[in-house]
Design an enzyme around this catalytic site. Structure first.
Site, PDB file in Angstrom:
ATOM      1  N   TYR A 127      -1.192  -0.891  10.112  1.00 28.65           N
ATOM      2  CA  TYR A 127      -1.302  -1.193   8.676  1.00 28.65           C
ATOM      3  C   TYR A 127      -0.007  -0.822   7.939  1.00 28.65           C
ATOM      4  O   TYR A 127       0.498  -1.585   7.113  1.00 28.65           O
ATOM      5  CB  TYR A 127      -2.487  -0.408   8.120  1.00 28.65           C
ATOM      6  CG  TYR A 127      -2.878  -0.689   6.695  1.00 28.65           C
ATOM      7  CD1 TYR A 127      -3.546  -1.860   6.348  1.00 28.65           C
ATOM      8  CD2 TYR A 127      -2.617   0.242   5.687  1.00 28.65           C
ATOM      9  CE1 TYR A 127      -3.936  -2.099   5.037  1.00 28.65           C
ATOM     10  CE2 TYR A 127      -3.004   0.016   4.382  1.00 28.65           C
ATOM     11  CZ  TYR A 127      -3.667  -1.147   4.058  1.00 28.65           C
ATOM     12  OH  TYR A 127      -4.047  -1.382   2.756  1.00 28.65           O
TER      13      TYR A 127
ATOM     14  N   SER B 103       0.856  -1.202   0.000  1.00 25.46           N
ATOM     15  CA  SER B 103       0.000   0.000   0.000  1.00 25.46           C
ATOM     16  C   SER B 103       0.883   1.241   0.000  1.00 25.46           C
ATOM     17  O   SER B 103       2.028   1.203   0.467  1.00 25.46           O
ATOM     18  CB  SER B 103      -0.867   0.016   1.261  1.00 25.46           C
ATOM     19  OG  SER B 103      -1.459   1.286   1.438  1.00 25.46           O
TER      20      SER B 103
HETATM   21  P1  NAP Z   1     -11.573  -5.733   0.669  1.00 28.72           P
HETATM   22  O1  NAP Z   1     -12.500  -5.273  -0.400  1.00 28.72           O
HETATM   23  O2  NAP Z   1     -11.890  -5.407   2.093  1.00 28.72           O
HETATM   24  O3  NAP Z   1     -11.365  -7.316   0.513  1.00 28.72           O
HETATM   25  C1  NAP Z   1     -10.538  -7.988   1.418  1.00 28.72           C
HETATM   26  C2  NAP Z   1     -10.352  -9.407   0.961  1.00 28.72           C
HETATM   27  O4  NAP Z   1      -9.427 -10.052   1.841  1.00 28.72           O
HETATM   28  C3  NAP Z   1     -11.632 -10.223   1.011  1.00 28.72           C
HETATM   29  O5  NAP Z   1     -11.609 -11.138  -0.044  1.00 28.72           O
HETATM   30  C4  NAP Z   1     -11.529 -10.939   2.355  1.00 28.72           C
HETATM   31  O6  NAP Z   1     -12.253 -12.170   2.427  1.00 28.72           O
HETATM   32  C5  NAP Z   1     -10.034 -11.213   2.381  1.00 28.72           C
HETATM   33  N1  NAP Z   1      -9.502 -11.454   3.716  1.00 28.72           N
HETATM   34  C6  NAP Z   1      -9.463 -10.606   4.786  1.00 28.72           C
HETATM   35  N2  NAP Z   1      -8.871 -11.194   5.840  1.00 28.72           N
HETATM   36  C7  NAP Z   1      -8.527 -12.448   5.431  1.00 28.72           C
HETATM   37  C8  NAP Z   1      -7.917 -13.544   6.064  1.00 28.72           C
HETATM   38  N3  NAP Z   1      -7.510 -13.480   7.343  1.00 28.72           N
HETATM   39  N4  NAP Z   1      -7.738 -14.693   5.360  1.00 28.72           N
HETATM   40  C9  NAP Z   1      -8.140 -14.780   4.075  1.00 28.72           C
HETATM   41  N5  NAP Z   1      -8.738 -13.763   3.413  1.00 28.72           N
HETATM   42  C10 NAP Z   1      -8.932 -12.614   4.087  1.00 28.72           C
HETATM   43  O7  NAP Z   1     -10.101  -5.156   0.454  1.00 28.72           O
HETATM   44  P2  NAP Z   1      -9.403  -4.545  -0.864  1.00 28.72           P
HETATM   45  O8  NAP Z   1      -9.580  -3.077  -0.824  1.00 28.72           O
HETATM   46  O9  NAP Z   1      -9.773  -5.314  -2.064  1.00 28.72           O
HETATM   47  O10 NAP Z   1      -7.868  -4.805  -0.468  1.00 28.72           O
HETATM   48  C11 NAP Z   1      -7.107  -5.865  -1.027  1.00 28.72           C
HETATM   49  C12 NAP Z   1      -5.654  -5.643  -0.669  1.00 28.72           C
HETATM   50  O11 NAP Z   1      -5.237  -4.388  -1.201  1.00 28.72           O
HETATM   51  C13 NAP Z   1      -5.400  -5.561   0.840  1.00 28.72           C
HETATM   52  O12 NAP Z   1      -4.160  -6.163   1.150  1.00 28.72           O
HETATM   53  C14 NAP Z   1      -5.348  -4.077   1.097  1.00 28.72           C
HETATM   54  O13 NAP Z   1      -4.589  -3.784   2.250  1.00 28.72           O
HETATM   55  C15 NAP Z   1      -4.681  -3.594  -0.173  1.00 28.72           C
HETATM   56  N6  NAP Z   1      -4.910  -2.179  -0.461  1.00 28.72           N
HETATM   57  C16 NAP Z   1      -6.153  -1.686  -0.644  1.00 28.72           C
HETATM   58  C17 NAP Z   1      -6.328  -0.340  -0.912  1.00 28.72           C
HETATM   59  C18 NAP Z   1      -7.693   0.292  -1.129  1.00 28.72           C
HETATM   60  O14 NAP Z   1      -7.768   1.534  -1.210  1.00 28.72           O
HETATM   61  N7  NAP Z   1      -8.751  -0.477  -1.287  1.00 28.72           N
HETATM   62  C19 NAP Z   1      -5.215   0.508  -0.971  1.00 28.72           C
HETATM   63  C20 NAP Z   1      -3.945  -0.038  -0.782  1.00 28.72           C
HETATM   64  C21 NAP Z   1      -3.797  -1.381  -0.534  1.00 28.72           C
HETATM   65  P3  NAP Z   1     -13.835 -12.213   2.848  1.00 28.72           P
HETATM   66  O15 NAP Z   1     -14.591 -11.733   1.656  1.00 28.72           O
HETATM   67  O16 NAP Z   1     -14.102 -13.640   3.176  1.00 28.72           O
HETATM   68  O17 NAP Z   1     -13.976 -11.288   4.026  1.00 28.72           O
END
Ligand code: NAP
Length: 245
Positions: free
Chosen positions: A157, A144
């Site tokens: 984080y 991130s």
């Molecule tokens: P999201 O929409 O909240 O989705 C999170 C995903 O991770 C879901 O599929 C969830 O599964 C899964 N998950 C959470 N905890 C888990 C665990 N302990 N074991 C297995 N699966 C788990 O998040 P996102 O925004 O797509 O983020 C994806 C990645 O990108 C993350 O690493 C996040 O930190 C990173 N990121 C996101 C952003 C942003 O702005 N969105 C920015 C920078 C980095 P369930 O559906 O079963 O809950």
């Protein structure tokens, strides 16, 4: 299963929603059999599998908590035996539990570190064993912008995401001679469930492109890093963030 054994196989953690879902679809377009990991949201994982199939690919869903080392090891052992290992691993699962560090409950610190950083370790180590034997593989870890610059209210984080970058650079150096590439994608603000509490209009003002990113824009970068087009790229961090520095 014999059909899948001839295919390239990818494991995407947190593939049920958001960025992970988009990565599953992009990899399906590149011909991967995609294992869609999720923690609890089976319906969303099934929807991702439907999108993977609609994109012309195939795959399966796999429920395990990446923060649970034993459960993760058991599931990956079974998947490795069934699918003959993985060509690609995307460590995407992540959570936030924001708050100022002085007032942060201990459980919020540990939950974020356990999912993102220990989750990376729990998943990657058993996957690597077979990759090393086959002397090929591509790993992409989702960090991130917070792991690069820090962010007020996100010490847990930012620590996990910066740790992921350090671990990836070290692992890339360990694996380069063996033919396994390890890279990092560091997204900025991306339109997913994770940002539902973020003041988006305010944030747009500090993003040079003045907009939030789409999951597909991150996924296409991951797809590139997993492909042979990136055959001389390892140990790198690619930011996908609309120009934030
Ligand atoms: P999201 O929409 O909240 O989705 C999170 C995903 O991770 C879901 O599929 C969830 O599964 C899964 N998950 C959470 N905890 C888990 C665990 N302990 N074991 C297995 N699966 C788990 O998040 P996102 O925004 O797509 O983020 C994806 C990645 O990108 C993350 O690493 C996040 O930190 C990173 N990121 C996101 C952003 C942003 O702005 N969105 C920015 C920078 C980095 P369930 O559906 O079963 O809950």
């Amino acid at each position: 299963m014999s059909e899948t054994q001839e295919k390239k196989v990818a494991l995407v953690t947190g593939g049920s929603r958001g960025i992970g879902r988009a990565i599953c679809v992009e990899l399906a377009r590149d011909g991967y059999y995609v294992v869609i990991n999720y923690k609890s949201n089976a319906q969303a994982a099934d929807e991702t599998l439907g999108l993977v199939r609609a994109a012309g690919g195939d795959g399966e869903t796999s429920c395990f908590d990446v923060a649970d080392a034993q459960q993760t090891a058991d599931v990956i052992k079974d998947l490795t035996a069934k699918l003959s290992g993985f060509d690609v691993l995307v460590n995407n699962a992540g959570i936030t539990a924001d708050g100022l560090m002085a007032m942060m409950p201990d459980r919020d610190w540990h939950a974020v570190i356990n999912t993102t950083l220990n989750g990376f370790y729990n998943v990657t180590k058993p996957v690597l064993k077979k990759m090393i034997r086959r002397r090929k593989g591509a790993i992409v870890n989702i960090s991130s912008v917070a792991g690069l610059t820090g962010n007020k209210g996100q010490t847990n984080y930012s620590a996990a995401k910066a740790g992921l970058i350090g671990a990836s650079k070290s692992l890339a150096q360990e694996m380069a001679r063996i033919g396994i590439r390890v890279n990092v994608v560091a997204p900025g603000l991306i339109e997913t469930d994770m940002i539902h509490d973020v003041p988006v209009e305010f944030m747009k003002e500090i993003i040079p492109m003045q907009r939030i990113g789409r999951p597909e824009e991150v996924a296409k970068t991951v797809r590139f890093l997993c492909s042979d087009d990136a055959s001389y790229i390892t140990g790198q961090v690619i930011a996908v963030n609309g120009g934030m520095v």
